[in-house]
Scaffold this motif. Structure first.
Motif, mmCIF file in Angstrom:
data_model
loop_
_atom_site.group_PDB
_atom_site.id
_atom_site.type_symbol
_atom_site.label_atom_id
_atom_site.label_comp_id
_atom_site.label_asym_id
_atom_site.label_seq_id
_atom_site.Cartn_x
_atom_site.Cartn_y
_atom_site.Cartn_z
ATOM 1 N N HIS A 464 0.854 -1.193 0.000
ATOM 2 C CA HIS A 464 0.000 0.000 0.000
ATOM 3 C C HIS A 464 0.883 1.232 0.000
ATOM 4 O O HIS A 464 1.861 1.310 0.740
ATOM 5 N N LEU A 465 0.533 2.189 -0.840
ATOM 6 C CA LEU A 465 1.312 3.401 -0.992
ATOM 7 C C LEU A 465 0.429 4.601 -0.662
ATOM 8 O O LEU A 465 -0.584 4.839 -1.324
ATOM 9 N N PHE A 466 0.794 5.325 0.392
ATOM 10 C CA PHE A 466 0.077 6.533 0.781
ATOM 11 C C PHE A 466 0.856 7.737 0.256
ATOM 12 O O PHE A 466 2.031 7.911 0.611
ATOM 13 N N ILE A 467 0.214 8.563 -0.561
ATOM 14 C CA ILE A 467 0.913 9.675 -1.193
ATOM 15 C C ILE A 467 0.292 11.005 -0.782
ATOM 16 O O ILE A 467 -0.925 11.198 -0.866
ATOM 17 N N SER A 492 5.948 -1.505 -8.657
ATOM 18 C CA SER A 492 5.501 -1.562 -7.263
ATOM 19 C C SER A 492 4.267 -2.442 -7.106
ATOM 20 O O SER A 492 3.295 -2.309 -7.860
ATOM 21 N N PRO A 493 4.245 -3.381 -6.127
ATOM 22 C CA PRO A 493 3.039 -4.184 -5.861
ATOM 23 C C PRO A 493 1.819 -3.321 -5.553
ATOM 24 O O PRO A 493 0.696 -3.668 -5.917
ATOM 25 N N ALA A 494 2.042 -2.168 -4.896
ATOM 26 C CA ALA A 494 0.917 -1.286 -4.568
ATOM 27 C C ALA A 494 0.305 -0.705 -5.841
ATOM 28 O O ALA A 494 -0.924 -0.633 -5.978
ATOM 29 N N VAL A 495 1.150 -0.312 -6.793
ATOM 30 C CA VAL A 495 0.656 0.245 -8.056
ATOM 31 C C VAL A 495 -0.036 -0.844 -8.874
ATOM 32 O O VAL A 495 -1.143 -0.650 -9.399
ATOM 33 N N LEU A 496 0.597 -2.021 -8.958
ATOM 34 C CA LEU A 496 0.017 -3.114 -9.741
ATOM 35 C C LEU A 496 -1.294 -3.604 -9.134
ATOM 36 O O LEU A 496 -2.192 -4.050 -9.856
ATOM 37 N N GLY A 497 -1.420 -3.508 -7.805
ATOM 38 C CA GLY A 497 -2.636 -3.972 -7.136
ATOM 39 C C GLY A 497 -3.689 -2.910 -6.965
ATOM 40 O O GLY A 497 -4.744 -3.166 -6.371
ATOM 41 N N GLY A 498 -3.437 -1.696 -7.458
ATOM 42 C CA GLY A 498 -4.416 -0.626 -7.316
ATOM 43 C C GLY A 498 -4.538 -0.097 -5.907
ATOM 44 O O GLY A 498 -5.610 0.392 -5.511
ATOM 45 N N ASN A 499 -3.441 -0.183 -5.147
ATOM 46 C CA ASN A 499 -3.481 0.250 -3.752
ATOM 47 C C ASN A 499 -2.651 1.506 -3.523
ATOM 48 O O ASN A 499 -1.839 1.589 -2.604
ATOM 49 N N VAL A 500 -2.852 2.493 -4.376
ATOM 50 C CA VAL A 500 -2.214 3.798 -4.219
ATOM 51 C C VAL A 500 -3.278 4.759 -3.695
ATOM 52 O O VAL A 500 -4.333 4.929 -4.314
ATOM 53 N N HIS A 501 -3.011 5.382 -2.555
ATOM 54 C CA HIS A 501 -4.024 6.182 -1.872
ATOM 55 C C HIS A 501 -3.525 7.613 -1.668
ATOM 56 O O HIS A 501 -2.479 7.822 -1.050
ATOM 57 N N ASP A 502 -4.263 8.583 -2.194
ATOM 58 C CA ASP A 502 -3.961 9.990 -1.902
ATOM 59 C C ASP A 502 -4.425 10.312 -0.486
ATOM 60 O O ASP A 502 -5.537 9.939 -0.080
ATOM 61 N N ILE A 503 -3.587 11.000 0.257
ATOM 62 C CA ILE A 503 -3.912 11.305 1.659
ATOM 63 C C ILE A 503 -3.749 12.802 1.919
ATOM 64 O O ILE A 503 -3.126 13.526 1.138
#
Length: 542
Positions: A464-467, A492-503
């Motif tokens: 998971h990527l929190f940006i 990135s697994p987060a990008v490939l899995g759709g787990n990029v979250h704007d915070i």
């Protein structure tokens, strides 16, 4: 020299065992506002959580011992699936020898003048074993075993006394404790180092060294702190005379008292007396105005001298001048500032008395300091309690969603991309310690953060990527586009899995109670949204 239970003096305090019980509770164990009716010891056998005693928050863990005075108010919440403890309550009696006869009266005090709170003890396992042996004996007690039971209690209390530790894990020295009791009792009188050393049975130089090692400050500084704390209590009474307060706490000279009080508290006694009615402004890059707002007080003006990389020097100076003018026109009674604004000290001081907060990473310490300056200590304590309980609850919920998946926080801060580390910041502590999220290996374990050019950032090997984008200026958008064109991003697994979250600005928000609540709200929203998409089969299952 160790403390002794005084069983043979003309006036003796004798603790008697009243009851013992072993309490075992399951998940979601909570205690709301219970009041202790007798002096007690509480030994945690297993589990961990939060224990709040008279509004003071303590982290509880296995093999930790707590002392509870009569009248202590308890709130508690467990983080564990199982919580188990032993509760030992005492009836303390005072024996007095009058004309050759012993008379017995009830005494609500604990032995050795212990006070409510955690009691660190050396050799914890031995202490646990002694407590369990006493509990076993109590369970099978018969009338003829009465003396044996109370003898075991006295031996347990003596063992704890002889092995209790200071907060710094140094062994408690009863001789130093006697000198501290003397300070408390006679702080309003002249107290010399020779007197204190004599009470402790040491030379003045040995006493000073021993005291500083145990308390991390000199005897003089400790005595001054006691006097200032007592003065703060008296200054809140009405009517109140600063001269009378100075004399009552041992400062015969009112001007000297004013100087020592200002050094310790940051404001003069006269301002302290009216602190709840002050008009307050802030000068901060940490958002101290949000701390004030959380306490129910709106800053009448704010100054933020942060140098925005996307503004020219002339634009920055113009912005700063406008803020200073507005600050001056608002006519505050007090300005609360962080150390990022020390270069503006002369300008700020010319507007109003200014207090600079010490640069620490403990957000609670900063919030408590602000609360003290504006007379809102009770509100701050309420915030801390609410947050402790909510953090426990949210942590359990997030573990169901994130399980052992890794998370990483990235800040787009032109001209660099910043990877948030796992230490030395309130946000890192909230995410990885209090909420129990798992940091990815790329999160710097020994740094607060590390900055990279977009093209040189390591592979974002995280689930998971929190940006957070520091601003919506073109430079930030351009930097983010460059990052998204790199192989580090696209692998990135987060990008490939759709787990990029704007915070939101979690780094800033983590310094205030309201901000921490908002961070947890966003995390719950992200987790629930992800769970809903997973259930619908739109993204990979956890």
């Amino acid at each position: 020299m160790n403390e002794q239970l005084p069983f043979i003096s003309e006036t003796s305090t004798l603790p008697l065992l009243s009851s013992m019980c072993r309490v075992r509770r399951g998940e979601n164990f909570r205690v709301h506002g219970k009041t202790v009716s007798r002096p007690m010891l509480c030994l945690i056998l297993q589990g961990e959580g939060v224990l709040i005693l008279n509004d003071q928050i303590h982290k509880a863990r296995a093999h930790q011992l707590f002392v509870l005075e009569k009248g202590t108010t308890i709130e508690a919440a467990s983080r564990s699936g199982v919580t188990e403890c032993i509760l030992l309550s005492m009836n303390t009696v005072q024996l007095k020898q009058v004309r050759g006869e012993w008379k017995m009266i009830s005494d609500p005090c604990l032995p050795f003048q212990w006070s409510t709170g955690p009691m660190p003890v050396r050799h914890e396992q031995q202490m646990v074993s002694r407590m369990e042996q006493l509990y076993t004996a109590y369970q099978g007690v018969q009338q003829e075993h009465f003396i044996n039971i109370h003898t075991q209690l006295h031996e347990l209390l003596q063992y704890i006394s002889e092995n209790r530790l200071e907060a710094n894990q140094e062994k408690v020295d009863p001789a130093l404790e006697r000198s501290i009791m003397y300070m408390h009792r006679f702080m309003g009188e002249g107290i010399s180092m020779d007197q204190l050393a004599k009470i402790a049975g040491l030379t003045p130089s040995s006493y000073s060294r021993s005291f500083k090692k145990a308390k991390d400050m000199s005897p003089t500084d400790y005595l001054n702190r006691l006097r200032i704390e007592e003065a703060k209590q008296q200054l809140q009474l009405d009517p109140c005379s600063i001269k009378d307060v100075a004399e009552s706490v041992g400062y015969g000279n009112e001007y000297y008292f004013n100087r020592k009080f200002r050094q310790a508290v940051g404001i003069s006694p006269s301002i302290y007396m009216k602190r709840e009615q002050l008009r307050v402004a802030t000068a901060s890059v940490l958002g101290l105005e949000h701390n004030l707002s959380s306490l129910g007080l709106e800053a009448i003006a704010t100054l933020n001298g942060f140098t925005d990389q996307e503004l020219s020097e002339n634009e920055h100076q113009h912005k700063l001048t406008l803020q200073l003018n507005k600050l001056r026109q608002s006519k505050p009674d007090l300005i609360i500032a962080d150390t990022h604004h020390e270069s503006y000290y002369d300008k700020l001081k010319s507007i109003a008395p200014t207090v600079f907060l010490e640069p620490v990473q403990d957000w609670k310490q900063i919030h408590s300091r602000i609360a003290e300056l504006v007379g809102r200590e009770k509100q701050a304590l309420d915030h801390f309690k609410q947050l402790e309980f909510r953090t426990l609850d949210v942590g359990k919920r997030l573990q169901q969603f994130f399980d052992h998946e890794r998370v990483t926080l990235v800040e787009v801060k032109p001209p660099m991309i910043r990877l948030q580390g796992t230490i030395n910041h309130p946000l890192s502590h909230l995410l990885y310690t209090e909420l129990g999220l798992q940091p990815a290996q790329i999160a710097p374990p020994e740094h607060q953060w590390v900055d990279y050019p977009a093209e040189r950032i390591p592979v974002l090997d995280t689930d998971h990527l929190f940006i957070h984008r520091l601003s919506m200026h073109p430079a930030s958008e351009k930097l983010l586009r460059r990052l998204k064109q790199t192989s580090s991003w696209n692998r990135s697994p987060a990008v490939l899995g759709g787990n990029v979250h704007d915070i939101s600005s979690w780094l800033m928000m983590s310094w205030t109670p309201s901000g921490r609540h908002q961070i947890m709200d966003e995390l719950i929203h992200i987790a629930e949204q992800h769970a809903a998409l997973s259930h619908a089969g739109l993204i990979g299952q956890f």
